[in-house]
Scaffold this motif. Structure first.
Motif, mmCIF file in Angstrom:
data_model
loop_
_atom_site.group_PDB
_atom_site.id
_atom_site.type_symbol
_atom_site.label_atom_id
_atom_site.label_comp_id
_atom_site.label_asym_id
_atom_site.label_seq_id
_atom_site.Cartn_x
_atom_site.Cartn_y
_atom_site.Cartn_z
ATOM 1 N N GLY A 119 0.972 15.411 -18.177
ATOM 2 C CA GLY A 119 0.614 17.280 -17.608
ATOM 3 C C GLY A 119 1.728 17.835 -17.674
ATOM 4 N N THR A 120 1.010 18.458 -17.033
ATOM 5 C CA THR A 120 1.512 19.975 -16.975
ATOM 6 C C THR A 120 2.633 19.904 -15.065
ATOM 7 O OG1 THR A 120 1.386 21.264 -18.731
ATOM 8 C CG2 THR A 120 2.561 22.857 -17.508
ATOM 9 N N HIS A 121 3.212 20.255 -14.572
ATOM 10 C CA HIS A 121 3.778 20.564 -13.366
ATOM 11 C C HIS A 121 4.350 21.985 -13.311
ATOM 12 C CE1 HIS A 121 2.756 16.283 -12.817
ATOM 13 N NE2 HIS A 121 2.870 16.302 -13.706
ATOM 14 N N ARG A 122 4.412 22.353 -12.201
ATOM 15 C CA ARG A 122 5.566 23.226 -11.513
ATOM 16 C C ARG A 122 5.834 23.324 -10.565
ATOM 17 N NH1 ARG A 122 4.421 29.233 -11.312
ATOM 18 N NH2 ARG A 122 3.934 28.825 -13.628
ATOM 19 N N LEU A 123 7.716 23.021 -11.226
ATOM 20 C CA LEU A 123 8.604 21.876 -10.106
ATOM 21 C C LEU A 123 9.359 23.112 -9.484
ATOM 22 C CD1 LEU A 123 10.054 20.081 -12.912
ATOM 23 C CD2 LEU A 123 7.701 19.307 -11.455
ATOM 24 N N ASP A 124 9.519 23.153 -8.365
ATOM 25 C CA ASP A 124 10.123 23.970 -7.249
ATOM 26 C C ASP A 124 11.426 23.773 -7.777
ATOM 27 O OD1 ASP A 124 10.432 21.824 -5.523
ATOM 28 O OD2 ASP A 124 9.229 22.446 -3.753
ATOM 29 N N GLY A 125 12.505 24.660 -6.138
ATOM 30 C CA GLY A 125 13.995 23.610 -6.476
ATOM 31 C C GLY A 125 13.881 22.452 -7.020
ATOM 32 N N GLY A 126 13.911 21.868 -5.479
ATOM 33 C CA GLY A 126 14.148 20.370 -5.328
ATOM 34 C C GLY A 126 13.747 19.576 -6.262
ATOM 35 N N LYS A 127 12.477 19.230 -6.615
ATOM 36 C CA LYS A 127 11.550 19.010 -7.587
ATOM 37 C C LYS A 127 12.053 18.752 -9.546
ATOM 38 C CE LYS A 127 6.682 18.719 -5.413
ATOM 39 N NZ LYS A 127 7.100 17.026 -5.444
ATOM 40 N N ALA A 128 12.676 20.373 -9.546
ATOM 41 C CA ALA A 128 13.625 20.597 -10.625
ATOM 42 C C ALA A 128 14.780 19.299 -10.414
ATOM 43 C CB ALA A 128 13.674 21.522 -10.635
ATOM 44 N N LEU A 129 15.130 19.714 -9.549
ATOM 45 C CA LEU A 129 17.006 19.159 -9.222
ATOM 46 C C LEU A 129 16.608 17.277 -9.773
ATOM 47 C CD1 LEU A 129 19.738 19.260 -8.711
ATOM 48 C CD2 LEU A 129 19.217 18.647 -5.938
ATOM 49 N N GLN A 130 15.385 16.978 -8.725
ATOM 50 C CA GLN A 130 14.957 15.308 -9.449
ATOM 51 C C GLN A 130 15.165 14.836 -11.074
ATOM 52 O OE1 GLN A 130 11.826 15.046 -6.861
ATOM 53 N NE2 GLN A 130 12.446 13.842 -5.433
ATOM 54 N N TYR A 131 14.144 16.363 -11.543
ATOM 55 C CA TYR A 131 13.862 16.119 -12.499
ATOM 56 C C TYR A 131 15.111 16.207 -13.545
ATOM 57 C CZ TYR A 131 11.187 17.180 -17.548
ATOM 58 O OH TYR A 131 11.724 17.646 -19.093
ATOM 59 N N VAL A 132 16.533 16.664 -13.778
ATOM 60 C CA VAL A 132 17.512 16.911 -14.249
ATOM 61 C C VAL A 132 18.410 15.772 -13.976
ATOM 62 C CG1 VAL A 132 17.427 19.305 -14.647
ATOM 63 C CG2 VAL A 132 18.294 18.837 -12.752
ATOM 64 N N ARG A 133 18.505 15.792 -12.618
ATOM 65 C CA ARG A 133 19.355 13.787 -12.324
ATOM 66 C C ARG A 133 18.944 12.502 -12.897
ATOM 67 N NH1 ARG A 133 20.115 13.398 -6.851
ATOM 68 N NH2 ARG A 133 21.952 12.613 -7.033
ATOM 69 N N SER A 134 17.480 12.805 -12.941
ATOM 70 C CA SER A 134 17.045 11.198 -13.049
ATOM 71 C C SER A 134 17.736 10.503 -14.795
ATOM 72 C CB SER A 134 15.256 11.749 -13.211
ATOM 73 O OG SER A 134 14.872 12.085 -12.108
ATOM 74 N N ARG A 135 18.405 9.506 -14.424
ATOM 75 C CA ARG A 135 18.276 8.754 -15.371
ATOM 76 C C ARG A 135 18.440 7.503 -15.266
ATOM 77 N NH1 ARG A 135 23.912 6.462 -14.783
ATOM 78 N NH2 ARG A 135 24.631 7.418 -16.627
#
Length: 505
Positions: A191-207
């Protein structure tokens, strides 16, 4: 990764904000001399080239943030993410090329900035250039490998990334499937999620989400950049002097940049990029060979495809677009001419199982279905994202009301947006259903979620043993059918996507 946030500087500079607001904001930038005494550099070509670097610096992370977002461990003092961004000379396009951090590289001869030891040219992973020689050696290495002359160097860390995302009010990310990474703590449902700074950092770091590892992470980083551009250009940040100041201050307060990047460059970019939108951005990664190289003491590396990567970087040098041409979007007349000023530059499989005619109420278990945000015209890139193509989903429609013709209406509407309906709707045993139901075998849950997305407000009901044909019990309250789309696949010579193909509807 954090380089994604640095790109927001360029977007935010396009908002028509006056010199009085921008002037003074660059005083907090930590300056680096990334171009000191550099010789034998590539020709400048056309347009502007920025090397955006995200480091794993975490000195200013609080202990609470370290625990919440799983930022433990010692930093490697290397580049976690590298993006080469080309801004076209006419100001109409931004081309973003991700450079895999595990790329095989041969670092030029240099003196180690930490130990003072002199090194000859030697093979490493490209992200080690920063650890051995800082921004200066990083720029030299990238220029040597790409033949692209770097105009500006920008570097961001964890803190800057989170503050900037929070300052714009969060960034919206869409996913047709669950994204989970136990290493970073990322846990997103479809679905759709509004990410704050911390969650966005998790999103772009995940591998560790799937088998694509770092390459999959780069694709998510590119989607994040597109979403950030969309947020910045559509939320009023660019036109509100106070919000612009706050966002820019959040980023520039912890960014490192070359000495020539400052307020004047922001204003020049402002003039060049007014009217910028996600469709004006394009994203790709360096083409790789099928097999990498394992280096003793260094580990596995990926190798660039020499022929394809040379064509890619030649296109950047020649200021040519990377993505296939799409629908032309009229430029905002108020933006004025789109000529980039010279002051910007530093230098110039479904089953055919037959459906049953009825479903015993005791054999189903209800669960909520994903909701569509809004209808979209057929073929629109803004249609909701799903995990399975409609063409791969077989559907039997039932009229579960006393309204004559409803089954045929829903069958035809689903077929019109691509679903493989039987074309022969049936009458359900139960005729008083209000909320439309999607009945499915749990083995076809991805297909069921995709179908339910096309039926806003519908309810998912799992039926064990039903088989691969999904059943729609058309109810009296939910008759709308909306088009859906799967994630766009990279296409063309350079396997590039445009921003509007990957942002949320």
């Amino acid at each position: 990764m954090r380089a994604a946030t640095t790109l927001s500087v360029l977007v935010l500079g396009a908002g028509g904000i006056g010199h009085a607001v921008v002037t003074g904001l660059d005083t907090g930038i930590d300056r680096v001399d990334a171009f000191k005494d550099m010789k034998n550099r590539p020709d400048p070509g056309h347009g502007l080239n920025l090397l955006l670097v995200g480091t794993d610096g975490r000195d200013r992370i609080t202990e609470a943030e370290r625990q919440k977002y799983r930022l433990g461990g010692a930093p490697c003092h290397c580049t976690d993410t590298m993006m080469l961004v080309h801004l076209s000379e006419d100001g109409k396009r931004a081309s973003v090329v991700s450079l895999p951090r595990d790329s095989y590289a041969e670092i030029p001869a240099h003196t180690d900035t930490t130990t003072g030891k002199k090194h000859k040219t030697h093979p490493v992973k490209i992200n080690a250039a920063y650890a051995e020689g800082g921004p200066h050696l990083t720029v030299r290495t990238v220029e040597h490998m790409t033949g692209v002359k770097i105009s500006h160097y920008l570097e961001v860390d964890f803190t800057s990334f989170m503050k900037t995302v929070d300052a714009v009010g969060g960034v919206e990310i869409c996913t047709p499937r669950a994204l989970r990474d136990s290493y970073t703590g990322l846990d997103l449902t479809p679905g759709t999620h509004r990410l704050d700074g911390g969650k966005a950092l998790q999103y772009v770091r995940s591998r560790h989400i799937d088998g694509n590892a770092d390459l999959g992470r780069m694709q998510r980083q590119q989607r994040f950049v597109a979403a950030l551009i969309s947020r910045a250009t559509s939320s009023g940040v660019l036109l509100n002097p106070v919000r612009f100041r706050d966002v820019t201050r959040a980023l520039l307060g912890s960014v490192r940049a070359d000495a020539d990047f400052g307020a004047q460059q922001l204003l020049s970019l402002n003039k060049a990029m007014r009217g910028f939108s996600p469709s004006a951005s394009e994203f790709t990664s360096v083409p790789l060979l099928a097999k990498g190289v394992s280096l003793p003491g260094i580990g596995a590396t990926v190798k660039w495809d020499p022929e394809k990567s040379e064509k890619l970087f030649r296109a950047l040098r020649e200021d040519r677009p990377l993505a296939l041409p799409g629908p032309q979007v009229p430029r905002d007349p108020a933006a004025g001419p789109a000529t980039a000023p010279s002051s910007v530059r530093r230098s110039a499989a479904p089953s055919s199982a037959a459906p049953s005619s009825s479903v015993p109420p005791s054999s189903v278990s209800p669960s909520p279905a994903p909701a569509s945000k809004r209808p979209a015209p057929a073929g629109s890139p803004k249609a909701p994202l799903v995990d399975v193509k409609p063409e791969g989903i077989r559907v039997q429609v039932y009229n579960a009301t006393r309204t004559d013709g409803l089954g045929k209406q829903v069958d035809q509407a689903l077929r019109a947006v691509g679903f493989r309906t039987t074309g022969a709707p049936l009458t359900a045993d139960v005729r008083d259903v209000r909320r439309t139901q999607v009945l499915y075998d749990p083995r076809w849950d991805r297909s069921a979620r995709s179908l339910a997305t096309a039926l806003p407000g519908s309810e998912l009901r799992a039926v064990k043993g039903q088989g691969g044909t999904l059943k729609v019990m058309a109810g009296s309250e939910n008759r709308a059918v909306v088009p859906v789309r799967v994630e766009a696949k990279p296409a063309g010579q350079f396997k590039a996507l445009t921003g509007d193909q990957v942002v949320c509807p």
